[in-house]
Design an enzyme around this catalytic site. Structure first.
Site, PDB file in Angstrom:
ATOM      1  N   GLY A  58       0.831  -1.196   0.000  1.00 31.73           N
ATOM      2  CA  GLY A  58       0.000   0.000   0.000  1.00 31.73           C
ATOM      3  C   GLY A  58       0.861   1.240   0.000  1.00 31.73           C
ATOM      4  O   GLY A  58       2.025   1.185   0.378  1.00 31.73           O
ATOM      5  N   CYS A  85       5.234  -6.231   1.778  1.00 37.90           N
ATOM      6  CA  CYS A  85       5.588  -4.823   1.729  1.00 37.90           C
ATOM      7  C   CYS A  85       4.905  -4.024   2.846  1.00 37.90           C
ATOM      8  O   CYS A  85       5.181  -4.276   4.013  1.00 37.90           O
ATOM      9  CB  CYS A  85       5.311  -4.262   0.342  1.00 37.90           C
ATOM     10  SG  CYS A  85       6.308  -2.812  -0.008  1.00 37.90           S
ATOM     11  N   TYR A  86       3.963  -3.113   2.503  1.00 34.64           N
ATOM     12  CA  TYR A  86       3.265  -2.397   3.580  1.00 34.64           C
ATOM     13  C   TYR A  86       2.697  -3.392   4.591  1.00 34.64           C
ATOM     14  O   TYR A  86       2.707  -3.153   5.795  1.00 34.64           O
ATOM     15  CB  TYR A  86       2.132  -1.541   2.987  1.00 34.64           C
ATOM     16  CG  TYR A  86       1.325  -0.808   4.041  1.00 34.64           C
ATOM     17  CD1 TYR A  86       1.733   0.427   4.514  1.00 34.64           C
ATOM     18  CD2 TYR A  86       0.164  -1.382   4.576  1.00 34.64           C
ATOM     19  CE1 TYR A  86       1.011   1.088   5.500  1.00 34.64           C
ATOM     20  CE2 TYR A  86      -0.567  -0.728   5.566  1.00 34.64           C
ATOM     21  CZ  TYR A  86      -0.141   0.505   6.021  1.00 34.64           C
ATOM     22  OH  TYR A  86      -0.854   1.149   7.005  1.00 34.64           O
ATOM     23  N   HIS A 172       7.914  -7.938  -3.494  1.00 33.30           N
ATOM     24  CA  HIS A 172       6.639  -8.397  -4.060  1.00 33.30           C
ATOM     25  C   HIS A 172       6.779  -9.759  -4.739  1.00 33.30           C
ATOM     26  O   HIS A 172       7.226  -9.830  -5.881  1.00 33.30           O
ATOM     27  CB  HIS A 172       6.114  -7.364  -5.059  1.00 33.30           C
ATOM     28  CG  HIS A 172       5.679  -6.102  -4.399  1.00 33.30           C
ATOM     29  ND1 HIS A 172       4.423  -5.925  -3.872  1.00 33.30           N
ATOM     30  CD2 HIS A 172       6.353  -4.967  -4.115  1.00 33.30           C
ATOM     31  CE1 HIS A 172       4.328  -4.737  -3.315  1.00 33.30           C
ATOM     32  NE2 HIS A 172       5.494  -4.126  -3.447  1.00 33.30           N
ATOM     33  N   GLU A 174       4.479 -11.501  -5.905  1.00 33.64           N
ATOM     34  CA  GLU A 174       3.401 -11.720  -6.881  1.00 33.64           C
ATOM     35  C   GLU A 174       3.735 -11.241  -8.289  1.00 33.64           C
ATOM     36  O   GLU A 174       3.056 -11.589  -9.242  1.00 33.64           O
ATOM     37  CB  GLU A 174       2.112 -11.037  -6.391  1.00 33.64           C
ATOM     38  CG  GLU A 174       2.115  -9.500  -6.378  1.00 33.64           C
ATOM     39  CD  GLU A 174       2.751  -8.877  -5.132  1.00 33.64           C
ATOM     40  OE1 GLU A 174       3.508  -9.573  -4.438  1.00 33.64           O
ATOM     41  OE2 GLU A 174       2.504  -7.681  -4.877  1.00 33.64           O
ATOM     42  N   ASP A 230     -15.343 -11.107 -23.248  1.00 33.80           N
ATOM     43  CA  ASP A 230     -15.828 -10.900 -21.883  1.00 33.80           C
ATOM     44  C   ASP A 230     -17.346 -10.953 -21.788  1.00 33.80           C
ATOM     45  O   ASP A 230     -17.901 -11.641 -20.929  1.00 33.80           O
ATOM     46  CB  ASP A 230     -15.339  -9.546 -21.338  1.00 33.80           C
ATOM     47  CG  ASP A 230     -13.864  -9.331 -21.637  1.00 33.80           C
ATOM     48  OD1 ASP A 230     -13.153 -10.348 -21.744  1.00 33.80           O
ATOM     49  OD2 ASP A 230     -13.444  -8.181 -21.780  1.00 33.80           O
ATOM     50  N   LYS A 369      -8.088 -10.968 -18.301  1.00 37.32           N
ATOM     51  CA  LYS A 369      -8.523 -11.530 -19.589  1.00 37.32           C
ATOM     52  C   LYS A 369      -8.153 -13.004 -19.764  1.00 37.32           C
ATOM     53  O   LYS A 369      -8.967 -13.807 -20.205  1.00 37.32           O
ATOM     54  CB  LYS A 369      -7.905 -10.705 -20.718  1.00 37.32           C
ATOM     55  CG  LYS A 369      -8.259 -11.172 -22.096  1.00 37.32           C
ATOM     56  CD  LYS A 369      -9.687 -10.827 -22.425  1.00 37.32           C
ATOM     57  CE  LYS A 369      -9.784  -9.719 -23.399  1.00 37.32           C
ATOM     58  NZ  LYS A 369     -11.023  -8.981 -23.375  1.00 37.32           N
TER      59      LYS A 369
HETATM   60  N1  LIG Z   1     -21.600  -3.043 -29.001  1.00 34.78           N
HETATM   61  C1  LIG Z   1     -21.931  -3.385 -27.748  1.00 34.78           C
HETATM   62  N2  LIG Z   1     -23.207  -3.747 -27.460  1.00 34.78           N
HETATM   63  C2  LIG Z   1     -23.549  -4.093 -26.198  1.00 34.78           C
HETATM   64  N3  LIG Z   1     -22.705  -4.098 -25.165  1.00 34.78           N
HETATM   65  C3  LIG Z   1     -21.439  -3.734 -25.386  1.00 34.78           C
HETATM   66  C4  LIG Z   1     -20.979  -3.366 -26.684  1.00 34.78           C
HETATM   67  N4  LIG Z   1     -19.662  -3.086 -26.594  1.00 34.78           N
HETATM   68  C5  LIG Z   1     -19.308  -3.271 -25.310  1.00 34.78           C
HETATM   69  N5  LIG Z   1     -20.376  -3.662 -24.565  1.00 34.78           N
HETATM   70  C6  LIG Z   1     -20.391  -3.937 -23.108  1.00 34.78           C
HETATM   71  O1  LIG Z   1     -19.242  -3.330 -22.510  1.00 34.78           O
HETATM   72  C7  LIG Z   1     -18.433  -4.314 -21.896  1.00 34.78           C
HETATM   73  C8  LIG Z   1     -16.972  -3.953 -22.001  1.00 34.78           C
HETATM   74  O2  LIG Z   1     -16.528  -4.016 -23.342  1.00 34.78           O
HETATM   75  P1  LIG Z   1     -15.196  -4.770 -23.693  1.00 34.78           P
HETATM   76  O3  LIG Z   1     -14.883  -4.499 -25.107  1.00 34.78           O
HETATM   77  O4  LIG Z   1     -14.195  -4.502 -22.620  1.00 34.78           O
HETATM   78  O5  LIG Z   1     -15.573  -6.295 -23.472  1.00 34.78           O
HETATM   79  P2  LIG Z   1     -16.009  -7.364 -24.525  1.00 34.78           P
HETATM   80  O6  LIG Z   1     -16.395  -6.716 -25.775  1.00 34.78           O
HETATM   81  O7  LIG Z   1     -17.049  -8.200 -23.875  1.00 34.78           O
HETATM   82  O8  LIG Z   1     -14.719  -8.224 -24.697  1.00 34.78           O
HETATM   83  P3  LIG Z   1     -13.415  -7.858 -25.525  1.00 34.78           P
HETATM   84  O9  LIG Z   1     -12.531  -7.148 -24.534  1.00 34.78           O
HETATM   85  O10 LIG Z   1     -12.888  -9.174 -25.906  1.00 34.78           O
HETATM   86  O11 LIG Z   1     -13.795  -7.003 -26.663  1.00 34.78           O
HETATM   87  C9  LIG Z   1     -18.774  -5.584 -22.616  1.00 34.78           C
HETATM   88  O12 LIG Z   1     -18.422  -6.704 -21.843  1.00 34.78           O
HETATM   89  C10 LIG Z   1     -20.253  -5.424 -22.825  1.00 34.78           C
HETATM   90  O13 LIG Z   1     -20.950  -5.750 -21.646  1.00 34.78           O
HETATM   91  N1  LIG Z   2       4.701  -1.054  -1.948  1.00 37.45           N
HETATM   92  C1  LIG Z   2       4.428  -0.828  -0.657  1.00 37.45           C
HETATM   93  O1  LIG Z   2       3.656  -1.529  -0.021  1.00 37.45           O
HETATM   94  C2  LIG Z   2       5.086   0.393  -0.046  1.00 37.45           C
HETATM   95  C3  LIG Z   2       4.935   0.447   1.445  1.00 37.45           C
HETATM   96  C4  LIG Z   2       5.323   1.810   2.028  1.00 37.45           C
HETATM   97  N2  LIG Z   2       4.431   2.808   1.530  1.00 37.45           N
HETATM   98  C5  LIG Z   2       6.774   2.128   1.639  1.00 37.45           C
HETATM   99  O2  LIG Z   2       7.009   2.984   0.824  1.00 37.45           O
HETATM  100  O3  LIG Z   2       7.669   1.529   2.177  1.00 37.45           O
END
Ligand SMILES: Nc1ncnc2c1ncn2[C@@H]1O[C@H](COP(=O)(O)OP(=O)(O)OP(=O)(O)O)[C@@H](O)[C@H]1O
Ligand SMILES: NC(=O)CC[C@H](N)C(=O)O
Ligand SMILES: O=c1[nH]c(=O)c2[nH+]cn([C@@H]3O[C@H](COP(=O)(O)O)[C@@H](O)[C@H]3O)c2[nH]1
Ligand SMILES: [Mg+2]
Length: 513
Positions: A58, A85-86, A172, A174, A230, A369
């Site tokens: 954090g 970390c934090y 970190h 992760e 998505d 994704k």
């Molecule tokens: N043309 C559209 N018609 C209806 N809903 C849409 C349309 N474009 C985007 N959305 C909505 O917005 C959301 C976010 O769009 P985004 O493009 O991130 O996702 P996606 O189209 O589902 O997937 P991808 O990232 O693979 O294109 C979608 O998941 C959908 O719910």
């Molecule tokens: N990445 C962090 O968690 C940073 C912790 C704290 N803020 C520091 O600077 O040490």
């Protein structure tokens, strides 16, 4: 989402950039994981019955006035704790150690010397590379703790109290820049918390379906379906939960790619046998965006107009209160949160109007994704959908810099279609995160057929990425670049120059607006 029975890890969020990444790594290890605010009560933790708790990093300093602090009782309830970390600094501060500001920040790749190969360091190399990002450090570990690693400038780079099951790392584990980080997390999950690692995407489906059912009951639901990965996965998931209570709405806002509208309708109406409404909103969107050039304004207007279209469709269907969106975690973090900065307002998060009445159903909101793709496969979606390249909801509108006109849309649509065809032909479509054309809407001088031209430049944006949060430009073979360039200039009227975007994200972003 937790059933209480399955093994689960809690990530307590202290506002770190990587909190979701920690959660995602744990899921990768086959352990279910939830992120909770640092202020969670001990009673709630008991109810959730996790196998262990991870404190995130954090931006605050533990000795600062407004530093986020959890209930110190968390160290007394016999659950293993790993502070990152934090999170480690807070552990030290709470249990009587000393945390102070360091003279020099430690940032980036750092060599860690492991002093004791126990706890999270079981079977880790004696010297290992880790990713650091801190300005404070632990000057003294609390009583009862052993220092298990140090670096050149950090005397307590890791500490443990095995009897109490409390561990801390200043770096970190992760992030990918800590190559042995996954091994350390696994040590915590499997050896220290005793997890078995039996969670998988199949379990996610069961949980998500149960959660959706509990949220919407027997009410009807509208799904914003773009045909992208998505929203397709979200739609299939919700369909599994509530069947015919679901109606999908696909909006044609006029900023779609060549042939896209026809293809989405065909796939979902005929292929999936889902209730699908096709909303032709081309004129509405064009009118709304007329003369608009500022990128954030474009995004917000599009976000709002989407909702107005859904409201209109819902009214026609007899008033529906729930709206499903395929929102992912990167959409959320980039749109800005209480702790994270606004990078760009994704239409489906930061672009939503304030007076929206729908209650959102967003089963993928915590995922990245590639996790959604794995989920799509689990749900039986075809590879054509699962491996589709992402396409932003605002579509071509944010790939035309400046004003959107019919002429510009037409040019971009044709150019983009050629990029698609050539990338497919080269067998690269699936290997690449996104490949598309942009129209910077600038003109330059050329010579064609011995005549002067003054015409548009088309930019090519072709990037590889794991989750869209960072990206690099693809070192495309020259022959492929060459055929894309030749075809666009020859086939698309009004273009006389092609440029290739060779910036990574950061410092650029994938889309140009
Ligand atoms: N043309 C559209 N018609 C209806 N809903 C849409 C349309 N474009 C985007 N959305 C909505 O917005 C959301 C976010 O769009 P985004 O493009 O991130 O996702 P996606 O189209 O589902 O997937 P991808 O990232 O693979 O294109 C979608 O998941 C959908 O719910
Ligand atoms: N990445 C962090 O968690 C940073 C912790 C704290 N803020 C520091 O600077 O040490
Ligand atoms: O649905 C969306 N609505 C949006 O407003 C939006 N903006 C960017 N993107 C997609 O997100 C990923 C990261 O893009 P950037 O590097 O441009 O932020 C890339 O995959 C982009 O295509 C969007 N998707
Ligand atoms: Mg999309």
């Amino acid at each position: 989402m937790s059933s209480g029975k399955q093994e689960m890890i809690l990530v307590m969020d202290f506002g770190g950039q990587y909190s979701q990444l920690i959660a995602r790594r744990i899921r990768e290890c086959g352990v279910y994981c939830e992120i909770v605010p640092f202020s969670i009560s001990i009673e709630k933790i008991r109810q959730m019955a996790p196998k262990g708790i991870i404190f995130s990093g954090g931006p605050s300093s533990v000795y600062g006035e407004k530093a986020p602090k959890c209930d110190p009782q968390v160290f007394e309830i016999n659950l293993p704790v790993l502070g990152i970390c934090y999170g480690m600094q807070l552990t030290a501060h709470t249990l009587g150690g000393k945390v102070t500001h360091a003279d020099s920040r430690e940032y980036g790749n750092t060599k860690l010397v492991v002093d004791q190969k126990t706890g999270v360091f079981a079977e880790i190399s004696g010297e290992t590379q880790v990713w650091m990002s801190h300005g404070d450090y632990i000057a003294e570990a609390p009583a009862g703790f052993t220092i298990t690693a140090h670096t050149n400038s950090t005397p307590v780079a890791a500490m443990e109290n095995t009897a109490r099951g409390i561990f801390g790392v200043q770096f970190h584990p992760e992030v990918v820049h800590t190559p042995e980080g996954m091994k350390m997390l696994k040590n915590f999950l499997f050896d220290i918390c005793g997890c078995k690692g039996e969670w998988n995407m199949g379990s996610f489906v069961d949980q998500a379906v149960a959660k959706i059912k509990a949220q919407v009951g027997d009410k009807r639901v509208l799904c914003a379906l773009s045909g992208g990965v998505d929203s397709s996965v979200a739609a299939v998931l919700v369909h599994r939960a509530v069947g015919d209570q679901l109606t999908c709405v696909f909006v044609n806002h006029g900023f779609l790619r060549k042939g896209e509208a026809e293809q989405v309708v065909k796939t979902f109406r005929d292929g999936f046998k889902m209730n699908l409404v096709y909303a032709d909103a081309v004129d509405r969107f064009m009118n709304r965006l007329n003369g608009i050039t500022e990128p954030e304004q474009k995004r917000k207007l599009i976000g709002e107009e989407f909702i107005r279209v859904f409201e209109a469709e819902s009214a026609k269907l007899g008033q529906i209160d729930y709206l499903v969106q395929g929102t992912l975690y990167p959409d959320v973090i980039e749109s800005g949160t209480e702790t994270a900065a606004v990078i760009k307002s994704h239409h489906n998060v930061g672009g939503l109007p304030e007076d929206m009445k729908f209650e959102l159903v967003e089963p993928l909101r915590d995922l990245f994704k590639d996790e959604v793709r794995a989920l799509g496969k689990e749900l039986g979606l075809s590879d054509d959908i699962v491996y589709r390249q992402p396409f932003p909801g605002p579509g071509l509108a944010i790939r035309i810099i400046g004003e959107i006109t019919e002429e510009r849309l037409e040019i971009l649509r044709e150019a983009d279609s050629i990029v698609y065809q050539e990338i497919k032909k080269a067998g690269l479509y699936r290997k690449i995160w996104q490949s598309f054309a942009v129209l910077p809407a600038m003109k330059s001088v050329g010579v064609m057929g011995d005549e002067r031209t003054y015409a548009y430049t088309v930019g090519l944006r072709i990037v590889e990425s794991e989750d869209g949060m960072t990206a690099d430009w693809v070192r495309l073979p020259y022959e492929v670049l060459d055929s894309i360039s030749r075809r666009i200039v020859n086939e698309v009227k009004g273009v006389n120059r092609i440029v290739y975007d060779i910036t990574s994200k950061p410092p650029s972003t994938i889309e140009w607006e």
